[in-house]
Structure formats: C-alpha cells, structure tokens
Design an enzyme around this catalytic site. Sequence first.
Site, short mmCIF file in Angstrom:
data_model
loop_
_atom_site.label_atom_id
_atom_site.label_comp_id
_atom_site.label_asym_id
_atom_site.label_seq_id
_atom_site.Cartn_x
_atom_site.Cartn_y
_atom_site.Cartn_z
N GLY A 11 11.79 40.60 13.55
CA GLY A 11 12.24 39.30 14.00
C GLY A 11 11.65 38.93 15.36
N GLY A 12 10.45 39.42 15.62
CA GLY A 12 9.85 39.30 16.95
C GLY A 12 9.34 37.93 17.32
N GLY A 17 13.04 37.74 20.49
CA GLY A 17 11.77 38.47 20.41
C GLY A 17 10.73 37.90 21.35
CE1 TYR A 139 23.75 37.08 10.71
CE2 TYR A 139 25.82 36.98 11.94
CZ TYR A 139 24.45 37.15 11.91
OH TYR A 139 23.76 37.38 13.08
CG ASN A 168 27.61 31.40 22.43
OD1 ASN A 168 27.63 31.15 21.24
ND2 ASN A 168 28.71 31.62 23.13
CG HIS A 182 23.54 28.86 17.88
ND1 HIS A 182 22.65 29.91 17.84
CD2 HIS A 182 24.45 29.10 16.90
CE1 HIS A 182 23.01 30.76 16.90
NE2 HIS A 182 24.09 30.29 16.30
NE ARG A 212 32.26 28.26 21.92
CZ ARG A 212 33.54 27.93 21.75
NH1 ARG A 212 34.44 28.18 22.69
NH2 ARG A 212 33.93 27.34 20.63
#
Length: 318
Positions: A11-12, A17, A139, A168, A182, A212
């Site tokens: 997932g770089g 990443g 998930y 987050n 997001h 948040r």
Amino acid sequence: MSDNKTILVTGGSGLVGRAIQKVIESEGKSNETWVFLSSKDADLCDYNATKQLFEKYKPTHVIHLAAMVGGLFHNMSHNLDFLRNNLHMNDNVLQISYETGVKKVVSCLSTCIFPDKTEYPIDETMIHNGPPHPSNFGYSYAKRMIDVMNKAYFEQHGCMFTSVVPCNVFGPHDNYNPESSHVIPGLIKKLFDIIKEGGDTFTVMGTGKPLRQFIYSLDLAKLFIWVLREYNEVEPIILSVDESSEVSIQQLAEELVNAFDFKGKIVFDTTKADGQFKKTASNKKLRKYLPDFQFTEFSQAIKESVDWYKENHDTARN
C-alpha cells in the site's frame, strides 16, 4: 552486511506510504533499502502472487499498509467483501513473512475498529471489548484479526509481528473522492471547488461541534519508522496526537478557510447528522516511549495539505 535491511511497504502509493517515502528520502540511511508497492504490483489476496513478490524483493522487514477500504455506504453494502478480502490479504502477508524469515512486520489498524459502545479515551487494551459499529463490521473484524494473528505468530513461532493504531490521518496524496474521502480531504476538495466556481458560501454538514484528533501524515510516517526500528512489543500501539489537541469540526473549517484565504462565509447545515461526538484516543503508551515527540502544528499541517492539493488537484485522487 548483516545490518542491512530491505523494507517492503505494501500500500506504498497511498497517503501514509507516500509520507513514509518522503521522510525516508530526507534521511538517506545507507543500510536500508525501501521498496514501496502499490496494488498494481501484486494482488495480495492471492497467496502465490504475494509469495512471488516476497521472493523477488526478499524483504527483511515489512510495513503492511495495504487494505480494502471504502466510504460508509460502500462498507454498509459490502461487509462480506471487506471481511474476506482483508482477511486473505492479511493472512498472506503475515504467513509469507513467517515462511520467508522476515524479522519484523508492522501492520496498520484503525481507531474505527474499536467497540461501538466503549469508554473514552480508548486505549490499546480495548480493541476486543465489544462489537464494532455495525456499518463496517467486516472491515473491523478483519483488522482486529491482525492483532490476534500477531499474538499467535509470536506465541507459536516467536515472530516479531506488531501493529499500530493511528487516529484520523490527513496530508498530501490523500483521497479526495467525495464518495469515500475522510472529512479533511473531503472539505479541502469542496472548498477548492467553491472558490473555483466563484462561490461565497462554504457549507459544512452538521453543527460543527464534534471533536476529532487529526495526525499529519508526515508525523505519522516518522512514528511508523520509529516503530519499525525501535518498538519491540507484539501488543499494538496507538499513534495519535495528544488528547488536548482535539479540534472541533468548526475549528477545522475555520483553519481551511484561513489556508485558502477564502473571504466568504461558513454555514453549518444542522439538518445533517453529526455522527459520534468524540472518539478520543489515549497516546499515553506512545508518550511513555517518546515524551518529547513534537507534532506539527495543526494550522501548519492544514496549510501544507491545502497548498499541495492546490498544486496537484488535476492528478490527485478525486
């Protein structure tokens, strides 16, 4: 030569990443070879494809960021896909890491996997204390199983497989797709489009009151690298800003207006739901190890994120 490391980052090409890559390039350590992979390099849900990847690069260490992710609606309608795909992916990465003698794996969890009904602040001991929110249970359970597998690999084979739990994350190279982004990248794109179209009203969903914790991707990258090099517990560690650094959605909107130099007005659409009021995470464990770590000022991190999007919106993930 025995000190040389080859670090494979799955997932770089995503938000975290890319941030790790930027920090590593600024360091220039001679005994580390970093390999940043994307989904184009291999299907990690496929055992043989994953095995070929490990045989090609022969990693000594792995940072596992790859995951099937999506927005709220996609999660709600595809919980089985999120469960199966992430279980396959995580199982392949950890099993092949064991089979090929990888010395350490650091996997990425998420605060959204914590129990739906819990006390705050949340800490590392509370991950399995009840069901996750029903909207993304597929998930969440798949991610929780990484923690279970890490402990099992350590108990049975002595593997140093661990995980981190960021709050987050935001920063350059984020996902700005309105369907799956997001809150920060979503609002950055929204305000950018309003300014581009000559609008004078920035409408934010909800009351603006929810709180948040946001961590800048470059700060998270530095912490990830520290975990890889220095943190030797199988138990997960939360990577979050301090509790005192919580900001309201209203404060976030105001910082974005300042960063864009937007002269219009902010309007809160109170007919829309706020969601959870707060999801406070404790970083006491992190502070035990790194009491003096300096997080980037929120206003500076927002300005850098906005400036990046303004310069790269044509090629960003919109």
